[in-house]
Design a protein around this motif. Structure first.
Motif, mmCIF file in Angstrom:
data_model
loop_
_atom_site.group_PDB
_atom_site.id
_atom_site.type_symbol
_atom_site.label_atom_id
_atom_site.label_comp_id
_atom_site.label_asym_id
_atom_site.label_seq_id
_atom_site.Cartn_x
_atom_site.Cartn_y
_atom_site.Cartn_z
ATOM 1 N N UNK A 90 0.720 -1.273 0.044
ATOM 2 C CA UNK A 90 0.081 0.003 0.081
ATOM 3 C C UNK A 90 0.981 1.155 -0.001
ATOM 4 N N UNK A 91 0.575 2.220 -0.767
ATOM 5 C CA UNK A 91 1.385 3.395 -0.776
ATOM 6 C C UNK A 91 1.420 4.288 0.635
ATOM 7 N N UNK A 92 2.352 4.845 0.742
ATOM 8 C CA UNK A 92 2.236 5.532 2.435
ATOM 9 C C UNK A 92 2.509 4.539 3.648
ATOM 10 N N UNK A 93 2.648 2.944 2.981
ATOM 11 C CA UNK A 93 2.879 2.125 4.332
ATOM 12 C C UNK A 93 4.219 1.829 4.667
ATOM 13 N N UNK A 94 4.732 2.111 5.697
ATOM 14 C CA UNK A 94 6.257 1.997 5.715
ATOM 15 C C UNK A 94 6.469 0.607 6.153
ATOM 16 N N UNK A 95 7.567 0.058 5.594
ATOM 17 C CA UNK A 95 8.212 -1.437 5.324
ATOM 18 C C UNK A 95 9.373 -1.458 4.730
ATOM 19 N N UNK A 96 9.966 -2.553 4.579
ATOM 20 C CA UNK A 96 11.015 -2.724 3.803
ATOM 21 C C UNK A 96 10.966 -2.603 2.247
ATOM 22 N N UNK A 97 11.734 -1.901 1.857
ATOM 23 C CA UNK A 97 11.678 -1.616 0.404
ATOM 24 C C UNK A 97 12.475 -2.707 -0.517
ATOM 25 N N UNK A 98 12.411 -2.673 -1.622
ATOM 26 C CA UNK A 98 12.623 -3.813 -2.516
ATOM 27 C C UNK A 98 14.335 -4.260 -2.400
ATOM 28 N N UNK A 99 15.022 -3.024 -2.259
ATOM 29 C CA UNK A 99 16.504 -3.096 -2.149
ATOM 30 C C UNK A 99 16.799 -3.857 -0.718
ATOM 31 N N UNK A 100 16.181 -3.174 0.111
ATOM 32 C CA UNK A 100 16.373 -3.933 1.592
ATOM 33 C C UNK A 100 16.214 -5.592 1.760
ATOM 34 N N UNK A 101 14.951 -5.577 0.800
ATOM 35 C CA UNK A 101 14.748 -7.222 0.834
ATOM 36 C C UNK A 101 15.738 -7.865 0.320
#
Length: 467
Positions: free
Chosen positions: A409-420
């Motif tokens: 969801x837009x605006x939801x904080x969480x791991x981004x693709x690079x971190x994953x």
């Protein structure tokens, strides 16, 4: 099998054939941009987008006209409340409407006419109606005289008394008949207006669509669509104006109307305050899931909007995308034409039966299941090709599977693709070093962040976000 559509005018399903072979003329009533569209509005545009796609596939050329009513008293009121010009209100809401439609994968129409660009055509049609005795001037207004048309009311199927009783009719002493409706009305200096033979003013709602349909599609159009709430008075009045202006030349051959979106049994509407906008719902699920949720019921039937229904649509798409991901190594282009047609037949039959999307979606569920179970490469190719083609016909499965499962969801904080991806690499390194505690800790860290891992043969790891 021929395409069959339910015709509101005849109250029965009819085999569709265009007036001119190889060309379909389609008109759908578009938005009035005084405020943001809601999910109930979006249902009509998604439903007629499906019809547009089907008509293009079946007949080749389709001229699809979907208008914008950018002159309206509600727009005037919104502009006055904000203290801005109507162009500020319409520019903002039209841009939002286009963004919402793109998010729901609704194709742009061939032509998107605006009322403000068709004042000359509207004035000309009103003048014709006056000349033919179907309209008259009274106290600065031009009104259509309903008793001048013998079969007024035949589209909605009600008697004239019922129509008058059920309509929102302005009580005005200058009307010759209580059912008469406005074609042109005077504008005060603070309101938008244009010069006309009857003074400075602006058009009534109904005449606008009659004029725009004639301008872009000619005197007779194949299909006219819109929500069921438009049957009366809007489409009834459109029909009256166009038939009377053109001496009885047929106006619409097939009238097609979609049902309401309800919330706990009540029609979703701004007046009731029970509406949800696509922009709001896009924070819960991808646009493709919203589109599928809107197609879960037959377009003519009511659709009750619920969060559970949206979750079910997302889960359904997860299943289809999982089937495609498992068949990643099998090109759909390898499918034999005969096998492809055979496995798609149930889907095609459902769509030809008045756009029976619930049955069509069931056929796609079976194709996804068959694709998962198939062991023969040719069968896999046929099932995959049929699933992709069928879903594409109704505007679904537009993403690569890997991209679909990475949505958040837009605006939801969480791991981004690079971190994953970095954590996955760390986990693979830990497993190679036989540091399984570290590998398990990373898997848990990702799971806590809403990311699920799936280890594949050859040391490959795929990931997706939890639904």
């Amino acid at each position: 099998m021929a395409l069959v559509l339910y015709n509101t005018a005849t109250r029965r399903k009819e085999a569709f054939e265009p007036l001119e072979p190889g060309l379909v003329r389609l008109y759908v009533c578009g938005p009035t941009p005084y405020d943001y569209a809601h999910i109930g509005n979006a249902r009509a545009f998604v439903a007629f987008d499906v019809l547009y796609r089907l008509l293009r596939a079946r007949y080749g050329k389709v001229i699809y006209v979907r208008n914008i009513t950018d002159v309206d008293d509600k727009i005037n009121a919104a502009a006055r409340e904000e203290g801005v010009g109507i162009d500020v209100v319409t520019a903002r809401t039209i841009a939002a409407f286009h963004a919402d439609m793109a998010a729901l994968n609704v194709l742009p129409p061939t032509v998107e006419p605006r009322v403000t660009a068709h004042i000359a055509q509207i004035v000309a049609m009103i003048a014709t109606l006056i000349a033919k005795g179907h309209a008259y001037l009274a106290e600065g207004h031009v009104l259509f005289h309903v008793p001048s048309m013998v079969d007024y009311g035949s589209l909605s199927g009600h008697s004239r008394d019922e129509l008058i009783a059920g309509a929102r009719i302005d009580v005005a002493p200058y009307k010759r008949d209580p059912g008469d409706f406005v074609l042109w009305k005077p504008s005060t200096p603070d309101l938008p207006g244009w010069d006309s033979p009857w003074g400075r003013g602006r058009p009534g709602w109904h005449i606008e669509c009659s004029a725009m349909a004639e301008t872009h599609l000619g005197l007779t159009i194949d299909i006219h669509g819109g929500g069921r709430d438009l049957v009366f008075p809007h489409h009834e009045n459109e029909r009256a104006q166009s038939l009377c202006a053109h001496g009885g030349v047929p106006f619409v051959r097939y009238w097609v109307h979609n049902g309401f979106v309800t919330v706990e049994g009540e029609k979703m509407s701004k007046s009731l305050g029970n509406f949800r906008t696509p922009n709001e719902v896009l924070r819960q699920a991808p646009g493709e899931a919203i589109r599928l949720a809107l197609l879960a019921a037959h377009y003519r039937q009511p659709l009750d909007w619920t969060d559970d229904g949206l979750k079910a649509a997302k889960a359904r798409l997860d299943n289809w995308y999982t089937a495609l991901r498992l068949a990643e190594g099998v090109p759909a282009e390898a499918a034999e034409p005969g096998a492809f047609a055979a496995v798609l037949s149930d889907f095609a039959r459902a769509m030809d039966d008045d756009l029976n999307t619930p049955m069509a979606l069931g056929a796609l569920d079976l194709l996804a299941g068959a694709l998962n179970k198939a062991t023969d490469r040719a069968q896999k190719a046929a099932f995959k090709a049929a699933l992709v083609f069928g879903a594409g016909m109704i505007g679904l499965l537009n993403h690569a599977p890997e991209d679909w499962f990475k949505w958040q969801p837009p605006g939801v904080e969480g791991l981004d693709e690079r971190a994953i991806l970095d954590l996955i690499e760390q986990r693979l390194a830990a497993r190679k070093a036989k540091d399984f505690a570290r590998a398990d800790a990373i898997r848990k860290q990702l799971a806590d962040g809403g990311v699920l891992l799936e280890d594949k043969p050859g040391g490959r790891t795929e990931w997706k976000r939890a639904s």
